[in-house]
Structures are given as structure tokens and as C-alpha cells.
Design an enzyme around this catalytic site. Structure first.
Site, PDB file in Angstrom:
ATOM      1  N   LYS A 100       1.569   4.171  -3.009  1.00  0.00           N
ATOM      2  CA  LYS A 100       1.491   5.630  -2.820  1.00  0.00           C
ATOM      3  C   LYS A 100       2.776   6.305  -3.282  1.00  0.00           C
ATOM      4  O   LYS A 100       2.746   7.359  -3.920  1.00  0.00           O
ATOM      5  CB  LYS A 100       1.208   5.940  -1.351  1.00  0.00           C
ATOM      6  CG  LYS A 100      -0.209   5.546  -0.949  1.00  0.00           C
ATOM      7  CD  LYS A 100      -0.394   5.524   0.548  1.00  0.00           C
ATOM      8  CE  LYS A 100      -1.827   5.171   0.913  1.00  0.00           C
ATOM      9  NZ  LYS A 100      -1.996   4.786   2.298  1.00  0.00           N
ATOM     10  N   ASP A 153       0.839  -1.207   0.000  1.00  0.00           N
ATOM     11  CA  ASP A 153       0.000   0.000   0.000  1.00  0.00           C
ATOM     12  C   ASP A 153       0.880   1.265   0.000  1.00  0.00           C
ATOM     13  O   ASP A 153       0.637   2.206  -0.757  1.00  0.00           O
ATOM     14  CB  ASP A 153      -0.930  -0.020   1.219  1.00  0.00           C
ATOM     15  CG  ASP A 153      -1.745   1.261   1.324  1.00  0.00           C
ATOM     16  OD1 ASP A 153      -2.697   1.410   0.538  1.00  0.00           O
ATOM     17  OD2 ASP A 153      -1.411   2.118   2.155  1.00  0.00           O
TER      18      ASP A 153
HETATM   19  N1  LIG Z   1      -5.016   1.203   4.000  1.00  0.00           N
HETATM   20  C1  LIG Z   1      -4.623   2.534   3.699  1.00  0.00           C
HETATM   21  C2  LIG Z   1      -5.839   3.360   3.450  1.00  0.00           C
HETATM   22  C3  LIG Z   1      -5.489   4.630   2.830  1.00  0.00           C
HETATM   23  O1  LIG Z   1      -4.899   4.706   1.740  1.00  0.00           O
HETATM   24  C4  LIG Z   1      -3.856   3.128   4.860  1.00  0.00           C
HETATM   25  O2  LIG Z   1      -3.896   2.518   5.927  1.00  0.00           O
HETATM   26  O3  LIG Z   1      -3.214   4.172   4.694  1.00  0.00           O
END
Ligand SMILES: N[C@@H](CC=O)C(=O)O
Ligand SMILES: NC(=O)C1=CN([C@@H]2O[C@H](COP(=O)(O)OP(=O)(O)OC[C@H]3O[C@@H](n4cnc5c(N)ncnc54)[C@H](OP(=O)(O)O)[C@@H]3O)[C@@H](O)[C@H]2O)C=CC1
Ligand code: NA
Length: 364
Positions: free
Chosen positions: A226, A222
Site C-alpha cells: 500500500k 500488505d
Molecule cells: N488484508 C488487507 C485487506 C485490505 O487491503 C488488510 O487487512 O488491510
């Protein structure tokens, strides 16, 4: 451009973020009578509401959706349906689906604008990224994804403003995951002993911070997604979120478990592994946190654990807070810093709703 007095809105996904978006959308529709916002399609992965006259009532829409006997249309059928609408259309993708993300070039090429918190389109292959922005530039449809980084925090808009005004971004660093922030702030706090790792993971899921499958947070992907998005916006053509070093916090023994539920069930067996990481930092008088960075000059992107003095701003974060520092030529040695809740339904939906307002101001 002639004023458009009606804009159709289609929504895919009605989970944690989707539900909050729906209530913000309803309130927005009441606050802003012009252009009239008209819901014309809503679906989850199993059910849908749509009609030949492009009218779906927003009142009790979640109950209506749950009771619906209609299955979702295939994505190309959704594109046909929306492209034939008698006014402009904005598609809101509140899923984490790769299939929906892969269809953005199709939607955009048919003139359908997109707003979304889904990271998958912008952090997939570099070709998908190029196809999305080429399709948008060609058709004039808009695409906004503020909540794909830092939830509603103005991270993407700030980075775009820096780049578009001619500043030179040299480094971006910080805490980019609401889940990881919450986990380390509660498991290894600056003061006190902190909770049990696996119990905090369950709490993060219950609070709506995690991805639909929390392993996508714990494996670092995740955050890697980003950073891929931010690196690309800063001018680095990063190929994919797996093309740079990413530290995973998934215990080796649980790497191949079949489901997220089984993973959560077995995680307590491995709490001692994270306890060891925490104690090693404590012995140096520090705390451990999960961070990421992009060095634009050297093109180095990395994601993983680091230790911090207890007085460091990263150590002192609270709740699901993100902190993102932009180092640029104009800002010099003191970075531009953005801090605040980086996960949660309402703050994420706020980023989606504000993107919708931006698109409305451009297409109507
Ligand atoms: N799972 C992600 C949700 C947001 O993008 C996080 O915990 O940051
Ligand atoms: N939660 C947060 O704090 C943040 C989330 N985001 C992003 O927001 C998005 C949504 O997250 P969240 O609401 O927490 O996730 P949820 O799992 O709560 O909800 C996802 C929704 O999408 C639906 N869905 C999934 N796949 C499809 C598909 N192929 N077609 C139609 N509907 C589909 C699900 O339907 P069903 O229930 O039928 O499976 C469900 O309604 C994700 O991309 C996430 O990364 C971004 C920033 C912060
Ligand atoms: Na954001």
C-alpha cells in the site's frame, strides 16, 4: 463520443470481496438501466462461465459458477474474448493473483478497462506500473484501483486530487492494514487486557479482513504494498515493496512453513513473543500498533511496530479502522485525515463498485 448503450463486464475472482461485489453489481444494474450492464465472463481459479453471445445471467450466478463444467480461459484467451465483444468492456479483478495483475498491460492495450482491489499490479515492479499507465494512455482504456489502499475509503482518489491540483504532499502516515488494526485493537486495547494473539489472527481471517494467506498481512508486505502505491502516486518511483525497511511479525520458527493453514495451526506456540512486545509497551504506559510512513522529501518509507500514548488517535482506533494522514503544503501543520473501516468484503466491494461507476461515466 457516441453514447454506448451497453457495457460488458467481466469478473475474475468470486471470494469474500468478489461475492459482495456481485451483489452490489446486480443492484447497480437494476438502479442504472443505461448503459445496460451485461455480465459476459466470470471465473474463479477453477471454474468459469462465458458464452459465444457474451451473455451470462447474473441470477444465481454463484451457484451456476460452482456447477459449471467450463475451466477458466488462459489470460491471453480472456483478452481475445473480451477484445472481440460487440461493445466496451470493463474487467473487474477481484483476485490477489500476480498473474492476472501482470496481464493488465495486455488487457488495457486491447481497450479493456480495469477496476480492482488487487494491489499486486500497482506495487509490483516499477516497470509494470509504467507499462500499465502507458497502455492505458495509449488505448484510452481506464484503470482504477481505489480499494487497493484503505478498502473503500477515498484514499487513492484523495491523493490523486491533491497531486493533480498542484498541492505538494510532504508526508503520508498512519495505519494502513485492516487486519493489523483489528489485531492490535483487540489484542492490546487501550482499556482491558485484550485477547490471545493467535486467536485474534484466526478471527481476523474469519471476518474476511486478511489476505487469502494471512502471512501476507503479518509479514508487513500488505502494508508495504500500500505504501509503495501511495509513494508512487505522490511522485516517488519506489522500485518495489521490498526496497525499504518492513518489520515482519512472523515468528522466525514459522518462516518456512508450507501453508497458511499450517501457519495458523502452529501460531499459538509463539503467543508469548507478542505478549512480550505488548508488556514492554504497557510498562511505559503505552500501547503498540503497526504503522507505516512515507517522507516524500527524504524518500524514506518504513513499516513496522511503534508505541503510542493511550490518548493518541492511532491508539484509539476501533475494529478494522485505518487512519491515513496526508501532510501537504496547502494543509500545513494539520493533516488531511481519512479514517474508517479498512478491510471487509462490503466496504472493499464498495470501492470497486464506485470505480466501476467512474469508468462507466468515462467510457459510455
Ligand atoms: N488484508 C488487507 C485487506 C485490505 O487491503 C488488510 O487487512 O488491510
Ligand atoms: N478482504 C479485504 O478486506 C480486502 C481485500 N482486498 C483485495 O481484494 C482481493 C480479493 O480478496 P478476497 O476476496 O478477500 O480474497 P479471496 O481469497 O476470498 O478470493 C479470491 C478469489 O480470487 C480467485 N482467484 C485467485 N486467483 C485466481 C486466478 N489466477 N484466476 C481466477 N481466479 C482467481 C479465487 O478463486 P478460488 O477460490 O478458486 O481460489 C477466489 O474466488 C485481494 O487482492 C485483496 O488484497 C483489498 C482490500 C480489502
Ligand atoms: Na481506498
Amino acid at each position: 463520443m457516441a453514447a454506448t448503450n451497453k457495457v460488458f463486464v467481466a469478473i475474475i475472482g468470486a471470494g469474500g470481496v468478489g461475492k459482495c461485489f456481485l451483489s452490489q453489481f446486480e443492484a447497480l444494474s437494476k438502479r442504472r438501466p443505461t448503459p445496460k450492464l451485461s455480465l459476459c465472463y466470470i471465473s474463479t481459479s477453477k471454474k468459469a462461465l462465458f458464452s459465444g453471445d457474451y451473455s451470462v445471467a447474473t441470477e444465481n450466478v454463484l451457484q451456476e459458477l460452482a456447477a459449471s463444467t467450463k475451466s477458466p480461459l488462459d489470460l491471453p484467451q480472456v483478452a481475445d474474448y473480451l477484445a472481440a465483444a460487440p461493445s466496451k468492456v470493463i474487467l473487474v479483478d477481484n483476485t490477489s493473483s500476480q498473474d492476472v495483475a501482470d496481464s493488465y498491460p495486455l488487457f488495457l492495450s486491447r481497450g479493456i478497462s480495469i477496476v480492482t482491489p488487487n494491489k499486486k499490479a500497482f506495487s509490483g515492479s516499477y516497470k509494470l506500473w509504467q507499462d500499465i499507465f502507458t497502455a492505458a494512455a495509449t488505448s484510452g482504456a481506464k484503470v482504477y484501483h481505489e480499494s487497493s489502499v484503505g478498502a473503500g475509503l477515498p484514499v487513492i482518489s484523495t491523493l490523486k486530487d491533491l497531486v493533480e491540483t498542484g498541492d505538494e504532499v510532504t508526508k503520508i502516515e498512519g495505519v494502513f492494514s485492516g487486519t493489523m488494526s483489528f489485531l492490535f485493537n483487540s489484542f492490546a486495547p487501550v482499556e482491558g487486557s485484550g485477547g490471545q494473539w493467535s486467536a485474534e489472527v484466526k478471527r481476523a481471517k474469519e471476518l474476511g479482513y486478511t489476505e487469502p494467506d494471512p502471512r501476507d498481512d503479518l509479514n508487513g508486505l500488505d502494508v508495504a504494498r500500500k505504501l509503495t502505491i501511495l509513494a508512487r502516486l505522490a511522485g516517488l518511483p519506489v522500485e518495489s515493496p521490498t526496497s525499504f525497511p518492513v518489520q515482519s511479525l512472523i515468528p522466525k520458527e514459522l518462516e518456512s512453513v508450507a501453508s497458511g493453514d499450517e501457519f495458523l495451526q502452529r501460531l499459538p506456540e509463539f503467543d508469548s513473543q507478542m505478549e512480550e512486545t505488548k508488556s514492554a509497551a504497557e510498562k511505559q504506559g503505552k500501547v503498540v500498533r503497526f504503522v507505516g510512513s512515507i517522507d516524500v522529501g527524504t524518500k524514506a518509507v518504513k513499516v513496522g511496530l511503534e508505541t503510542f500514548d493511550k490518548s493518541h488517535p492511532i491508539a484509539a482506533l476501533k475494529g478494522s479502522d485505518n487512519i491515513i494522514s496526508f501532510y501537504t503544503k496547502r494543509y500545513g501543520a494539520n493533516p488531511l485525515i481519512i479514517q474508517g473501516a479498512g478491510a471487509g468484503g462490503e466496504v472493499t466491494a464498495m470501492g470497486v463498485t464506485s470505480d466501476l461507476i467512474k469508468v462507466l461515466s468515462q467510457i459510455s
